[in-house]
Design a protein around this motif. Structure first.
Motif, PDB file in Angstrom:
ATOM      1  N   LEU A   1       0.817  -1.205   0.000  1.00 21.39           N
ATOM      2  CA  LEU A   1       0.000   0.000   0.000  1.00 21.39           C
ATOM      3  C   LEU A   1       0.857   1.264   0.000  1.00 21.39           C
ATOM      4  O   LEU A   1       0.634   2.175  -0.813  1.00 21.39           O
ATOM      5  N   ILE A   2       1.854   1.345   0.899  1.00 22.50           N
ATOM      6  CA  ILE A   2       2.656   2.571   0.995  1.00 22.50           C
ATOM      7  C   ILE A   2       3.384   2.836  -0.316  1.00 22.50           C
ATOM      8  O   ILE A   2       3.371   3.961  -0.841  1.00 22.50           O
ATOM      9  N   ALA A   3       4.010   1.802  -0.882  1.00 24.12           N
ATOM     10  CA  ALA A   3       4.751   1.977  -2.141  1.00 24.12           C
ATOM     11  C   ALA A   3       3.822   2.438  -3.257  1.00 24.12           C
ATOM     12  O   ALA A   3       4.158   3.344  -4.034  1.00 24.12           O
ATOM     13  N   ASP A   4       2.625   1.847  -3.335  1.00 24.04           N
ATOM     14  CA  ASP A   4       1.695   2.212  -4.397  1.00 24.04           C
ATOM     15  C   ASP A   4       1.134   3.616  -4.203  1.00 24.04           C
ATOM     16  O   ASP A   4       0.966   4.371  -5.169  1.00 24.04           O
ATOM     17  N   VAL A   5       0.852   3.993  -2.952  1.00 25.92           N
ATOM     18  CA  VAL A   5       0.341   5.344  -2.685  1.00 25.92           C
ATOM     19  C   VAL A   5       1.403   6.386  -3.033  1.00 25.92           C
ATOM     20  O   VAL A   5       1.115   7.403  -3.685  1.00 25.92           O
ATOM     21  N   LEU A   6       2.641   6.135  -2.632  1.00 27.11           N
ATOM     22  CA  LEU A   6       3.718   7.083  -2.929  1.00 27.11           C
ATOM     23  C   LEU A   6       3.946   7.201  -4.430  1.00 27.11           C
ATOM     24  O   LEU A   6       4.247   8.270  -4.954  1.00 27.11           O
ATOM     25  N   ALA A   7       3.815   6.064  -5.146  1.00 25.92           N
ATOM     26  CA  ALA A   7       4.009   6.081  -6.595  1.00 25.92           C
ATOM     27  C   ALA A   7       2.835   6.749  -7.310  1.00 25.92           C
ATOM     28  O   ALA A   7       3.011   7.366  -8.365  1.00 25.92           O
TER      29      ALA A   7
ATOM     30  N   GLU B   1       4.226  11.989   7.843  1.00 23.34           N
ATOM     31  CA  GLU B   1       3.150  12.936   8.112  1.00 23.34           C
ATOM     32  C   GLU B   1       2.270  13.142   6.888  1.00 23.34           C
ATOM     33  O   GLU B   1       1.048  13.317   7.010  1.00 23.34           O
ATOM     34  N   VAL B   2       2.870  13.138   5.707  1.00 20.22           N
ATOM     35  CA  VAL B   2       2.069  13.233   4.480  1.00 20.22           C
ATOM     36  C   VAL B   2       1.130  12.036   4.392  1.00 20.22           C
ATOM     37  O   VAL B   2      -0.066  12.169   4.116  1.00 20.22           O
ATOM     38  N   LEU B   3       1.676  10.851   4.648  1.00 18.50           N
ATOM     39  CA  LEU B   3       0.865   9.639   4.558  1.00 18.50           C
ATOM     40  C   LEU B   3      -0.257   9.639   5.596  1.00 18.50           C
ATOM     41  O   LEU B   3      -1.404   9.316   5.281  1.00 18.50           O
ATOM     42  N   GLU B   4       0.062  10.006   6.828  1.00 19.37           N
ATOM     43  CA  GLU B   4      -0.920   9.886   7.903  1.00 19.37           C
ATOM     44  C   GLU B   4      -1.888  11.066   7.977  1.00 19.37           C
ATOM     45  O   GLU B   4      -3.074  10.887   8.199  1.00 19.37           O
ATOM     46  N   GLN B   5      -1.366  12.283   7.779  1.00 19.49           N
ATOM     47  CA  GLN B   5      -2.204  13.457   8.021  1.00 19.49           C
ATOM     48  C   GLN B   5      -2.890  13.966   6.759  1.00 19.49           C
ATOM     49  O   GLN B   5      -4.044  14.377   6.804  1.00 19.49           O
ATOM     50  N   GLU B   6      -2.186  13.948   5.629  1.00 18.71           N
ATOM     51  CA  GLU B   6      -2.808  14.451   4.407  1.00 18.71           C
ATOM     52  C   GLU B   6      -3.555  13.355   3.664  1.00 18.71           C
ATOM     53  O   GLU B   6      -4.592  13.608   3.053  1.00 18.71           O
ATOM     54  N   LEU B   7      -3.018  12.142   3.682  1.00 22.33           N
ATOM     55  CA  LEU B   7      -3.657  11.042   2.950  1.00 22.33           C
ATOM     56  C   LEU B   7      -4.368  10.067   3.875  1.00 22.33           C
ATOM     57  O   LEU B   7      -5.009   9.131   3.396  1.00 22.33           O
TER      58      LEU B   7
END
Length: 808
Positions: free
Chosen positions: A670-676, A739-745
């Motif tokens: 999930l993290i790799a795909d969201v960042l990509a 923080e981008v992953l947790e707070q914005e996304l």
């Protein structure tokens, strides 16, 4: 006189929860008090502190005995007045003071010589006090700490700052009594543990159930094809009618722009209310806000249009009614705002919801259901933010110095740092002593040095002054001062808004139509204007995400509708829309994920309705588009709202076959795909600016000589690139990404939503035209390309066509 006698003298009833707090505090017990707004929480903990002082005559009579932490400077004066009232009869030798960013230099000087018996302050001002070399001596008499509105602090970095400050005070006073106050905490156990660092403590709940009335202004003809804000000023007259019979009303909006528009339109509709209605939001000048708050207390204002700036505990007894324009998006926020009316024990609170589009009738029904079921959001403390820790290390080095091992043990008693590893601690210590791996050669980043005894201190007075000016975790918006060219400040707006304007342009701010004259030294100089249409300033953070608890309540309402149960006026009013949605495809529920496809000349539309909130849908849409394009190269346009998302592709896609063949909702990788799938590097770089400021890498300038946002962004971007190229393991970089992953996304919610979606039945529908749930997503996408006038015309034509096709 005893506290009991003081209450009796005024004819007041002492509630059982107040007695419970007094008893626990007298036994030296700490804890959390949960009671509804206006039920007597303040005096429950304040009289506990006074009772301890009366029972302990041996304790020093001079010096600071009680520290009262408040999340807002605006609450400090109001709180101080409430604390002062019983002192003349109970403890005449005691004094109450305030210490916030608004405190005068003269008052600060007096407090430097002698602190009051009780001090009302903010987390930032407390940390400034802890940065003084004689801090331990100044807090030597401290007996009790009270943290007001703990639910407002605990979920952000200011709460982490408070945790670290409390850890230091407990180190000096192991028997320190700490109590938190909260009206809407969600998980009481977690709230208590976060406050007390996991130590044992009480949870006291006020058994006094305050009567709460939630109702809705039902529009006359709710459209079956809703779009964001389409009801707009159709609700103006119903709002006026709701205000009219009451002496004082608060009208909450979710954005400052919305507040400006409603104020202006109310004044145009009722010019006789000039001077009787006012505007209140965080960008207005302090003097303006003070005047509004004082007028509210005196009962001289009929209505105030406001934002979250009036959410918290200022006591406005005259307020009889609260209106909420649009959805509050969260149950805790709704309850907090409702509590602004009837702000006294025994008085009912009333909040009236004003929908700005037809689908917000569903949100109103969901809100009533969630409140009835006590489904309140739980706030979670940030997990070991290292920028706050770095700042705290320098603060402690200034405040008398520290031994590394002892401070490591102390910091780990703060709830957010309970899992801090030795490696992370060593990295933070190295970062403040020599700038870490990449800043070693720059003397200004050797902020802390250990002496021969191993005590870490700040060796340079200039570095110390600079650090004290930057203490805090509130990162100011990119803002510019707005002042009349003839003199007099109005407030601040975003720099990006002013930068798009040229002299002569008009804009609406502070309830006035203004003309921009020129920009000079980070100040927009303006004069009054008239006659032309005006732009309305936009402020960051305008769109609040729908909470999980709220979203689940909406799905439960849709489940009822799918079974032909339409309870309450809101569900009856939205019934035509929901019945048309059901005829066109289906209603989403907790058991069914509705997926629609629709072909038109633009291409193929895919509509998906998870009902998980705007932030989660943004991540979901990007994730789905990325994974689908990996299977078959395709470009998508994306649109999201609170209820679902749309993917538009030029060519048709066999979505049912793809989703049955590939698990597009998998949380694997999930993290790799969201960042990509997103421009995560750009998001992280923007987030890093805040982290760099808190960690002390970027200096915001001296008073009267602030650095521009562009300068700050350039400085932080330089650090970002240096760390990325030469210090890839820098923990502040990793924090920015997290923080981008947790707070914005909202990665945790995104992952939980994916798990939920895999358990739902996938229901596919090929539709001939947009459905009531799909239409607002189409408007969101079109909105980006058209002016408001052209958008209205385009939407009106679309609705006419859809209504004709839908039939009566």
């Amino acid at each position: 006189m005893t506290p009991q006698a003081w209450f009796k003298q005024r004819g007041w009833t002492i509630f059982p929860f107040q007695k419970a707090v007094w008893k626990a505090a007298l036994q030296g017990r700490s804890g959390l008090l949960h009671a509804t707004t206006g039920s007597g929480k303040t005096y429950a903990v304040w009289f506990a502190a006074l009772a301890r002082a009366i029972k302990q005559p041996a304790k020093p009579k001079r010096g600071l005995r009680v520290l009262w932490l408040t999340p807002m400077r605006a609450l400090a004066a109001d709180t101080a007045r409430a604390l002062q009232e019983p002192l003349a009869e109970l403890l005449p030798d005691w004094t109450v003071g305030m210490r916030t960013g608004d405190t005068s230099a003269a008052e600060r000087a007096r407090q430097t010589r002698s602190l009051p018996s009780a001090l009302v302050t903010t987390p930032e001002s407390l940390c400034l006090m802890l940065s003084q070399a004689n801090a331990a001596e100044r807090f030597a008499a401290l007996d009790m700490v009270i943290v007001d509105e703990w639910h407002e602090l605990m979920g952000n970095k200011r709460g982490v700052q408070a945790q670290l400050a409390l850890a230091r005070l407990r180190q000096w006073h192991p028997d320190l009594v700490v109590w938190g106050l909260s009206a809407t905490p969600g998980d009481l156990t977690e709230a208590r543990d976060t406050l007390l660092g996991g130590a044992d403590g009480e949870i006291v709940e006020g058994a006094l159930r305050k009567e709460l009335v939630i109702d809705t202004l039902i529009p006359v003809n709710p459209s079956r094809f809703a779009w964001s804000g389409h009801l707009g000023l159709q609700m103006l007259q119903p709002v006026i009618d709701a205000i009219e019979p009451h002496s004082s009303t608060l009208i909450f909006t979710n954005t400052r722009s919305q507040a400006e528009l409603w104020y202006q339109n109310l004044l145009e509709a009722r010019p006789d209310w000039a001077g009787l209605i006012a505007l209140h939001h965080g960008s207005l000048d302090r003097e303006v806000r003070d005047w509004v708050e004082q007028s509210l207390k005196l009962g001289t204002l009929k209505a105030v249009i406001c934002t979250s700036s009036l959410d918290l505990g200022v006591d406005f007894l005259p307020v009889e009614r609260v209106l909420q324009i649009g959805s509050a998006k969260g149950i805790a926020r709704l309850l907090q705002r409702a509590g602004r009316s009837g702000h006294a024990p025994g008085r009912p609170s009333r909040i009236t919801l004003v929908p700005t589009n037809s689908l917000e009738l569903l949100e109103a029904a969901g809100a009533k259901r969630a409140v009835a079921n006590r489904q309140i959001e739980t706030r979670h403390a940030p997990n070991k933010p290292l920028d706050v820790l770095v700042q705290h290390l320098v603060t402690m080095a200034l405040g008398g110095g520290f031994m590394a091992d002892a401070l490591f043990d102390e910091v780990r008693t703060a709830w957010s740092y309970r899992t801090l590893t030795r490696a992370e601690w060593d990295w933070a210590l190295a970062f403040v002593t020599h700038g870490g791996q990449s800043l070693t050669v720059y003397p200004e980043y050797r902020r802390v040095q250990a002496d021969a005894l191993g005590i870490h201190r700040v060796p340079d007075l200039a570095l110390g002054r600079r650090h004290r000016m930057g203490i805090g975790t509130i990162v100011a918006d990119a803002s510019i001062q707005v002042s009349f060219i003839s003199g007099g400040r109005i407030g601040t707006v975003e720099e990006s808004f002013i930068s798009r304007m040229t002299p002569g342009d008009h804009f609406l701010f502070g309830g006035r139509l203004l003309e921009l004259v020129r920009v000079h030294d980070m100040t927009a100089l303006v004069k009054r204007a008239s006659g032309k249409k005006a732009a309305v300033p936009r402020w960051n953070g305008g769109k609040l995400p729908l909470s999980s608890e709220y979203a689940h309540a909406l799905l439960d309402c849709l489940q009822d509708a799918s079974e032909q149960r339409y309870d309450g006026p809101e569900m009856q009013a939205i019934r035509p829309l929901l019945e048309l949605q059901q005829r066109s495809s289906a209603l989403p529920t907790r058991q069914r994920l509705v997926i629609e496809t629709h072909l038109c000349k633009e291409g193929q539309h895919l509509f998906v309705y998870p009902f998980a909130g705007r932030s989660v849908h943004a991540g979901l849409a990007a994730l789905l588009a990325y994974r689908a394009a990996a299977m078959s190269p395709m470009t998508f346009s994306i649109s999201v709202n609170e209820y679902g998302f749309e993917l538009l592709s030029a060519e048709a896609f066999d979505w049912p076959a793809l989703m049955r063949r590939v698990d597009l909702f998998s949380d694997t990788d999930l993290i790799a795909d969201v960042l990509a799938s997103l421009n995560a590097g750009e998001l992280a770089q923007r987030r890093f600016r805040e982290i760099a400021r808190i960690a002390g890498l970027v200096f915001q300038g001296y008073p009267g000589q602030p650095k521009s946002t562009r300068q700050l962004q350039a400085s932080s971007s330089l650090f970002f690139e240096v760390f990325r190229k030469h210090d890839a393991g820098n923990l502040l970089l990793l924090q920015a990404q997290q923080e981008v992953l947790e707070q914005e996304l909202e990665l945790s919610r995104l992952q939980a939503t994916l798990v939920e979606l895999r358990d739902r039945e996938l229901s596919f529908y090929q539709t001939e035209r947009a459905t009531p749930l799909g239409f607002p997503l189409m408007v969101e996408r079109v909105r980006e390309r058209l002016s408001s006038e052209k958008l209205s015309d385009r939407v009106a034509r679309m609705i006419a066509q859809l209504e004709k096709a839908a039939g009566p």
